[in-house]
Design an enzyme around this catalytic site. Structure first.
Site, PDB file in Angstrom:
ATOM      1  N   HIS A  19      18.040   5.557 -10.276  1.00 23.19           N
ATOM      2  CA  HIS A  19      17.963   4.042 -10.452  1.00 23.19           C
ATOM      3  C   HIS A  19      18.353   3.316 -11.528  1.00 23.19           C
ATOM      4  CE1 HIS A  19      14.847   4.341  -7.107  1.00 23.19           C
ATOM      5  NE2 HIS A  19      15.036   3.304  -6.923  1.00 23.19           N
TER       6      HIS A  19
ATOM      7  N   ASN B 172      12.399   2.677   1.834  1.00 26.20           N
ATOM      8  CA  ASN B 172      13.568   3.286   1.498  1.00 26.20           C
ATOM      9  C   ASN B 172      14.040   4.546   2.019  1.00 26.20           C
ATOM     10  OD1 ASN B 172      16.425   3.232   0.120  1.00 26.20           O
ATOM     11  ND2 ASN B 172      15.380   3.259  -2.010  1.00 26.20           N
TER      12      ASN B 172
END
EC number: 2.3.1.-
Length: 387
Positions: free
Chosen positions: A241, A210
């Site tokens: 998140h 990521n």
């Protein structure tokens, strides 16, 4: 999509703030080069946030990279960066993304096939199955932990690689040529699968997983934090998140693992790098330790809830939590320096190579149109990538 929009809005807000409301000498090199000096129009703002290429899965790109691409200047700038001198043949033809897109679609197909077949036979939830915990030995449990978490990764490989391929197919993502003259279409790539699977340190895993989100966390949090930047960055990542408790358990565990891994690396690695044979043994041991630590850390990220996550950790007697704390008590932890070496935990490996390339090429840039402004843009882009 909400997560990607959040990244774009906040990164652009900081870039505008750096460019219009802070003194130039107060900015880091990356902040200075990504700074937006003019307020975007409504069309530019909506185009950056809602363009079809990245609206669903990103990856995040800087506003300046996007505008450079939209205005048709990205190929010319990147070609000048790569060649170090004016070359008319590159001015006449645009590099083709076809090969890069085909390769990434192949990776997508293999990842999807793996996910649809192997992943279902290796559920992460089986790690907390009562019968499995009661009957399996420790080596078997840790081996299944590793293979079940490895099998959970291809869905991310599929999504991120497909998103990268979509941008490349539209012409976005070109980052010049390598030393062999081969085009590179990884300006906004989000992962490097080989380095992930064979990472020999927690840092190496984070460097290649990521990537664009790691850079976003660096730019909006780590570089601006006044205390405990590592802890603040992991907490922000958990909040970004979502609300599942498993995210917070994973990222709080990640703080311990990151600090412990950094302490071990700083204090003992130099003893094992002189002899190739010893270094190979060291790399094998650290690969095994890294894969175990990563798998142990991300189980709550997959399980999401508190009860199954604590069931897993308690079945392991919180062994790596305790080991990390002991490491931090035994080994001194060096402070991370502000500036060029800052946020090494998320700095991509290729940025160090670009730094070496830029030192060789920084005095050789030339372009045919708007040479002064384009030289500034080239220098800015290299400095941003270095950071």
């Amino acid at each position: 999509p909400m997560m990607i929009i959040t990244q774009k809005i906040t990164s652009l807000a900081f870039e505008i703030h750096d460019g219009m409301f802070r003194k130039n000498e107060d900015l880091t090199p990356s902040q200075r080069c990504l700074a937006v000096r003019r307020m975007p129009s409504l069309l530019e703002y909506l185009s950056y946030n809602c363009n079809f290429m990245g609206i669903l899965a990103g990856p995040l790109c800087s506003y300046k990279d996007y505008i450079t691409f939209i205005e048709g200047r990205s190929y010319q700038l990147q070609q000048s960066e790569a060649n170090g001198k004016e070359d008319t043949k590159y001015e006449q033809t645009d590099p083709s993304p076809n090969i890069a897109v085909a390769q990434k679609l192949l990776i997508c197909g293999l990842s999807l096939l793996f996910h649809m077949t192997i992943t279902k036979t290796l559920p992460v939830e089986y790690n907390i199955d009562d019968n499995f915990r009661a009957t399996a030995s420790w080596p078997v449990r840790f081996f299944y932990l590793y293979v079940s978490l490895m099998a959970a990764r291809p869905k991310y490989y599929f999504a991120w690689t497909l998103a990268d391929a979509i941008n490349n197919a539209a012409g976005f993502g070109f980052r010049g040529y390598d030393k062999n003259g081969v085009t590179r279409w990884d300006l906004i790539s989000n992962l490097r699968i080989q380095q992930i699977e064979f990472s020999t340190s927690f840092k190496m895993f984070l460097d290649n997983w990521n990537i664009q989100t790691a850079l976003w966390l660096k730019r909006v949090c780590y570089e601006r934090a006044t205390f405990s930047p590592t802890i603040q960055t992991f907490i922000l990542s958990a909040i970004w998140h979502g609300v599942y408790p498993g995210y917070y358990l994973t990222f709080l565990t990640g703080v311990l693992m990151t600090l412990a891994a950094r302490a071990i690396r700083n204090n003992i690695r130099h003893y094992f790098v002189e002899s190739p044979a010893v270094k190979l043994c060291y790399d094998i041991v650290t690969w095994m330790a890294t894969q175990a630590a990563i798998s142990y850390t991300v189980v709550p990220f997959v399980l999401l809830s508190v009860k199954p996550s604590f069931t897993f950790y308690s079945s392991c007697y919180f062994c790596l939590h305790i080991a990390s704390i002991l490491v931090l008590l035994v080994f001194p932890l060096k402070r991370t320096q502000k500036g060029s070496k800052k946020h090494e935990s998320v700095q991509p490996v290729w940025s160090r190579k670009l730094e070496e390339e830029s030192l060789l090429q920084k005095n050789n840039y030339s372009t045919t149109n708007n040479s002064f402004s384009q030289k500034q843009e080239i220098t800015c882009r290299y400095q941003a990538l270095k950071q």
